[in-house]
Design an enzyme around this catalytic site. Structure first.
Site, PDB file in Angstrom:
ATOM      1  N   PRO A 172       0.782  -1.237   0.000  1.00  0.00           N
ATOM      2  CA  PRO A 172       0.000   0.000   0.000  1.00  0.00           C
ATOM      3  C   PRO A 172       0.816   1.291   0.000  1.00  0.00           C
ATOM      4  O   PRO A 172       0.247   2.358  -0.165  1.00  0.00           O
ATOM      5  CB  PRO A 172      -0.822  -0.104   1.285  1.00  0.00           C
ATOM      6  CG  PRO A 172      -0.079  -1.041   2.164  1.00  0.00           C
ATOM      7  CD  PRO A 172       0.667  -1.984   1.267  1.00  0.00           C
ATOM      8  N   ASP A 195       3.809   2.667 -11.095  1.00  0.00           N
ATOM      9  CA  ASP A 195       2.500   3.324 -11.078  1.00  0.00           C
ATOM     10  C   ASP A 195       2.500   4.514 -10.139  1.00  0.00           C
ATOM     11  O   ASP A 195       3.459   4.763  -9.425  1.00  0.00           O
ATOM     12  CB  ASP A 195       1.439   2.348 -10.550  1.00  0.00           C
ATOM     13  CG  ASP A 195       1.059   1.328 -11.597  1.00  0.00           C
ATOM     14  OD1 ASP A 195       1.089   1.670 -12.782  1.00  0.00           O
ATOM     15  OD2 ASP A 195       0.733   0.196 -11.209  1.00  0.00           O
ATOM     16  N   LYS A 218      -1.375   5.668 -13.454  1.00  0.00           N
ATOM     17  CA  LYS A 218      -2.751   5.898 -13.879  1.00  0.00           C
ATOM     18  C   LYS A 218      -3.512   6.527 -12.729  1.00  0.00           C
ATOM     19  O   LYS A 218      -3.405   6.091 -11.608  1.00  0.00           O
ATOM     20  CB  LYS A 218      -3.433   4.571 -14.199  1.00  0.00           C
ATOM     21  CG  LYS A 218      -2.898   3.900 -15.413  1.00  0.00           C
ATOM     22  CD  LYS A 218      -3.779   2.702 -15.715  1.00  0.00           C
ATOM     23  CE  LYS A 218      -3.082   1.761 -16.655  1.00  0.00           C
ATOM     24  NZ  LYS A 218      -2.801   0.481 -16.041  1.00  0.00           N
ATOM     25  N   GLY A 249       1.140  -1.008  -7.142  1.00  0.00           N
ATOM     26  CA  GLY A 249       0.617  -0.828  -5.792  1.00  0.00           C
ATOM     27  C   GLY A 249      -0.134  -2.080  -5.383  1.00  0.00           C
ATOM     28  O   GLY A 249      -0.735  -2.760  -6.217  1.00  0.00           O
ATOM     29  N   GLY A 250      -0.072  -2.413  -4.106  1.00  0.00           N
ATOM     30  CA  GLY A 250      -0.820  -3.568  -3.607  1.00  0.00           C
ATOM     31  C   GLY A 250      -0.331  -4.864  -4.196  1.00  0.00           C
ATOM     32  O   GLY A 250       0.871  -5.100  -4.270  1.00  0.00           O
ATOM     33  N   ASP A 251      -1.256  -5.685  -4.643  1.00  0.00           N
ATOM     34  CA  ASP A 251      -0.917  -6.973  -5.251  1.00  0.00           C
ATOM     35  C   ASP A 251      -1.140  -6.887  -6.761  1.00  0.00           C
ATOM     36  O   ASP A 251      -2.132  -6.313  -7.204  1.00  0.00           O
ATOM     37  CB  ASP A 251      -1.818  -8.073  -4.653  1.00  0.00           C
ATOM     38  CG  ASP A 251      -1.413  -9.442  -5.158  1.00  0.00           C
ATOM     39  OD1 ASP A 251      -0.610 -10.103  -4.488  1.00  0.00           O
ATOM     40  OD2 ASP A 251      -1.886  -9.842  -6.257  1.00  0.00           O
ATOM     41  N   VAL A 254      -4.619  -8.154  -8.055  1.00  0.00           N
ATOM     42  CA  VAL A 254      -5.883  -7.624  -7.531  1.00  0.00           C
ATOM     43  C   VAL A 254      -6.120  -6.283  -8.217  1.00  0.00           C
ATOM     44  O   VAL A 254      -5.491  -5.283  -7.882  1.00  0.00           O
ATOM     45  CB  VAL A 254      -5.832  -7.445  -5.995  1.00  0.00           C
ATOM     46  CG1 VAL A 254      -7.141  -6.833  -5.490  1.00  0.00           C
ATOM     47  CG2 VAL A 254      -5.572  -8.774  -5.310  1.00  0.00           C
ATOM     48  N   MET A 329     -11.525   1.752  -6.021  1.00  0.00           N
ATOM     49  CA  MET A 329     -11.852   2.666  -7.128  1.00  0.00           C
ATOM     50  C   MET A 329     -13.336   3.033  -7.086  1.00  0.00           C
ATOM     51  O   MET A 329     -14.000   3.081  -8.124  1.00  0.00           O
ATOM     52  CB  MET A 329     -11.505   1.995  -8.474  1.00  0.00           C
ATOM     53  CG  MET A 329     -10.026   1.658  -8.600  1.00  0.00           C
ATOM     54  SD  MET A 329      -9.636   0.699 -10.084  1.00  0.00           S
ATOM     55  CE  MET A 329      -9.979  -0.968  -9.517  1.00  0.00           C
ATOM     56  N   GLY A 358      -4.710   5.032   2.876  1.00  0.00           N
ATOM     57  CA  GLY A 358      -4.339   4.133   3.966  1.00  0.00           C
ATOM     58  C   GLY A 358      -2.832   3.910   4.038  1.00  0.00           C
ATOM     59  O   GLY A 358      -2.155   3.860   3.018  1.00  0.00           O
TER      60      GLY A 358
HETATM   61  N1  SAH Z   1      -3.534  -3.789  -6.947  1.00  0.00           N
HETATM   62  C1  SAH Z   1      -3.978  -2.837  -5.951  1.00  0.00           C
HETATM   63  C2  SAH Z   1      -5.299  -2.199  -6.308  1.00  0.00           C
HETATM   64  C3  SAH Z   1      -5.232  -1.337  -7.532  1.00  0.00           C
HETATM   65  S1  SAH Z   1      -6.745  -0.502  -7.860  1.00  0.00           S
HETATM   66  C4  SAH Z   1      -4.035  -3.545  -4.596  1.00  0.00           C
HETATM   67  O1  SAH Z   1      -3.991  -4.777  -4.521  1.00  0.00           O
HETATM   68  O2  SAH Z   1      -4.088  -2.837  -3.591  1.00  0.00           O
HETATM   69  C5  SAH Z   1      -6.471   1.042  -7.111  1.00  0.00           C
HETATM   70  C6  SAH Z   1      -7.400   1.238  -5.926  1.00  0.00           C
HETATM   71  O3  SAH Z   1      -6.846   0.623  -4.791  1.00  0.00           O
HETATM   72  C7  SAH Z   1      -7.602   2.662  -5.521  1.00  0.00           C
HETATM   73  O4  SAH Z   1      -8.588   3.300  -6.308  1.00  0.00           O
HETATM   74  C8  SAH Z   1      -8.070   2.505  -4.099  1.00  0.00           C
HETATM   75  O5  SAH Z   1      -9.403   2.096  -4.047  1.00  0.00           O
HETATM   76  C9  SAH Z   1      -7.229   1.349  -3.642  1.00  0.00           C
HETATM   77  N2  SAH Z   1      -6.001   1.797  -2.948  1.00  0.00           N
HETATM   78  C10 SAH Z   1      -4.736   1.468  -3.266  1.00  0.00           C
HETATM   79  N3  SAH Z   1      -3.869   1.981  -2.375  1.00  0.00           N
HETATM   80  C11 SAH Z   1      -4.605   2.639  -1.463  1.00  0.00           C
HETATM   81  C12 SAH Z   1      -4.324   3.382  -0.278  1.00  0.00           C
HETATM   82  N4  SAH Z   1      -3.057   3.521   0.160  1.00  0.00           N
HETATM   83  N5  SAH Z   1      -5.351   3.896   0.420  1.00  0.00           N
HETATM   84  C13 SAH Z   1      -6.620   3.740   0.024  1.00  0.00           C
HETATM   85  N6  SAH Z   1      -6.952   3.058  -1.081  1.00  0.00           N
HETATM   86  C14 SAH Z   1      -5.973   2.518  -1.810  1.00  0.00           C
END
Ligand code: SAH
Length: 411
Positions: A172, A195, A218, A249-251, A254, A329, A358
């Site tokens: 995150p 990203d 994006k 970002g994230g996984d 996902v 999103m 977050g």
């Molecule tokens: N692959 C990512 C998601 C990508 S879609 C994952 O697994 O986390 C992008 C969306 O993720 C954003 O629109 C928001 O809804 C959420 N997101 C990602 N990072 C965030 C953060 N630090 N705080 C809040 N929402 C977040």
């Protein structure tokens, strides 16, 4: 004097004299290397007996004889009897076979190092002074920790430079929520494609000047680099022999379009692998103290992309009080989502939480209900990136101790 040597034991004979606990540990290590191991000992540790039973090593059940050295490339002696270990070491010296003397390191001609494999790099630690395995292990571990901090210069400078793509989840945002593997792969990369979300911007600061950085960031409604272009970019670089890290970002799998990038690589015959990351779907609610499941409150969670059509499964999830609905999103779609949920029969007092940014210093949580969600989102100026949580776990008091009854509090 000691010189470290990378030795391949695969398919080579190793003789182990003595079969106690030390030998049992070392045996495992030799077997991992693919060595053919003989153990000479009147009796052996239970772990060794198990290995022998499985046919993975041979046990000769008697004391050491000089002829045992025949055919061995390497000898390990750990009988627990200094005199015997010395004799074995001396015989090895005469026969010109390297010998690790576990009882008396100074007396053998070879020693084991504390070792770690970091990708395809091997780090070994030993010392020129007397054996001090705990110190060697501590130094080794400290080097491994540097990988986790992205502080080892792991890029290749010589052939074979076969190109590849790693789809890497960055979590995150904070660097210390990335995996050690992610940090290693980034340290090895020639090209970093990143990203807007996740740890990308901070990672870039630590890269060597000649690492190519491509920002394909994006934002909702703003798609600077089309997906097809990203696919082409990573494939082309890999085909040119470069190591590409596609950091997300994230996984990556996902809502990260990692699947499409993987398909593009596979179609082009490019080696590709995925490194998972901590997804915001779970980690962002968590940052606000919201467990996505909670025994007795929610037994499932439904993760959905707020953009596009609202599926039947999402409507059912929002109306089901045993399910947590997690919307990514979803800021723009909130009014539509709420209207549909209420129309589907979800109760107006169902708890809702917005968690913006977050795990960053700008993190902000807003608690509300389906009835007031749209009004409150406007009131606070809800912004991307945000995760919307719908369900009883979003209730502010969920993890607090039960409120003290009024009478007691006043007493
Ligand atoms: N692959 C990512 C998601 C990508 S879609 C994952 O697994 O986390 C992008 C969306 O993720 C954003 O629109 C928001 O809804 C959420 N997101 C990602 N990072 C965030 C953060 N630090 N705080 C809040 N929402 C977040």
């Amino acid at each position: 004097m000691t010189m470290m040597l990378g030795v391949s034991l695969a398919g080579r004979d190793v003789l182990m004299v003595g079969g106690g606990a030390v030998a049992a540990r070392r045996l495992r290590r030799f077997l991992v290397e693919g060595a053919r191991v003989r153990i000479v000992a009147p009796e052996v540790h239970a772990d060794i007996a198990a290995v022998v039973d499985r046919g993975e090593a041979q046990w000769i059940e008697r004391p050491f004889l000089p002829a045992d050295l025949d055919g061995a490339w390497l000898v390990h002696t750990a009988t627990g009897d200094t005199r015997v270990d010395r004799e074995v070491a001396d015989r090895c010296e005469d026969a010109r076979v390297l010998c690790i003397n576990a009882t008396d390191g100074g007396h053998g001609s070879a020693r084991l190092s504390a070792q770690a494999e970091i990708g395809d790099v091997i780090v070994g630690v030993t010392s020129t002074a007397g054996a001090d395995p705990r110190r060697s292990v501590a130094v080794r571990d400290a080097i491994v920790d540097l990988v986790g901090e992205g502080r080892l210069p792991l890029r290749r400078h010589r052939a074979p430079r076969s190109g590849r793509v790693d789809l890497v989840g960055g979590g995150p945002g904070p660097l210390d929520l990335m995996t050690v593997r992610a940090r290693r792969l980034i340290a090895e990369a020639d090209v970093l494609v990143m990203d807007r979300l996740g740890p990308g911007p901070e990672i870039v600061q630590g890269l060597a000047a000649d690492v190519e950085v491509i920002d394909v960031g994006k934002a909702p409604g703003r798609h600077p680099v089309p997906q097809a272009e990203i696919n082409r970019l990573i494939v082309d670089r890999a085909l040119a022999g470069l190591r590409v890290v596609r950091l997300k970002g994230g996984d990556p799998f996902v809502f990260g379009r990692g699947g499409e990038e993987m398909q593009a690589c596979l179609t082009a015959g490019v080696a590709v692998a995925v490194t998972p990351g901590i997804s915001s779907a779970v980690a962002v609610p968590q940052a606000a103290g919201i467990p996505v499941t909670h025994r007795g409150t929610s037994g499932a969670f439904h993760v959905v992309n707020g953009q596009g059509e609202i599926a039947q499964s999402t409507l059912r999830a929002m109306a089901d009080d045993a399910v947590t609905t997690i919307v990514l999103m979803g800021v723009a779609a909130l009014p539509r989502l709420v209207a549909k949920a209420l129309a589907q029969g979800a109760p107006e007092d169902r708890p809702v939480a917005f968690v913006e940014s977050g795990h960053t210093p700008q993190q902000r949580t807003t608690r509300t209900t389906l009835r007031h969600a749209v009004r409150d989102a406007e009131a606070v100026g809800l912004q991307n990136p945000a995760v919307i949580v719908i369900g009883d776990v979003a209730d502010e008091g969920l993890l607090l101790p039960l409120p003290i009854p009024k009478e007691t509090a006043n007493a």
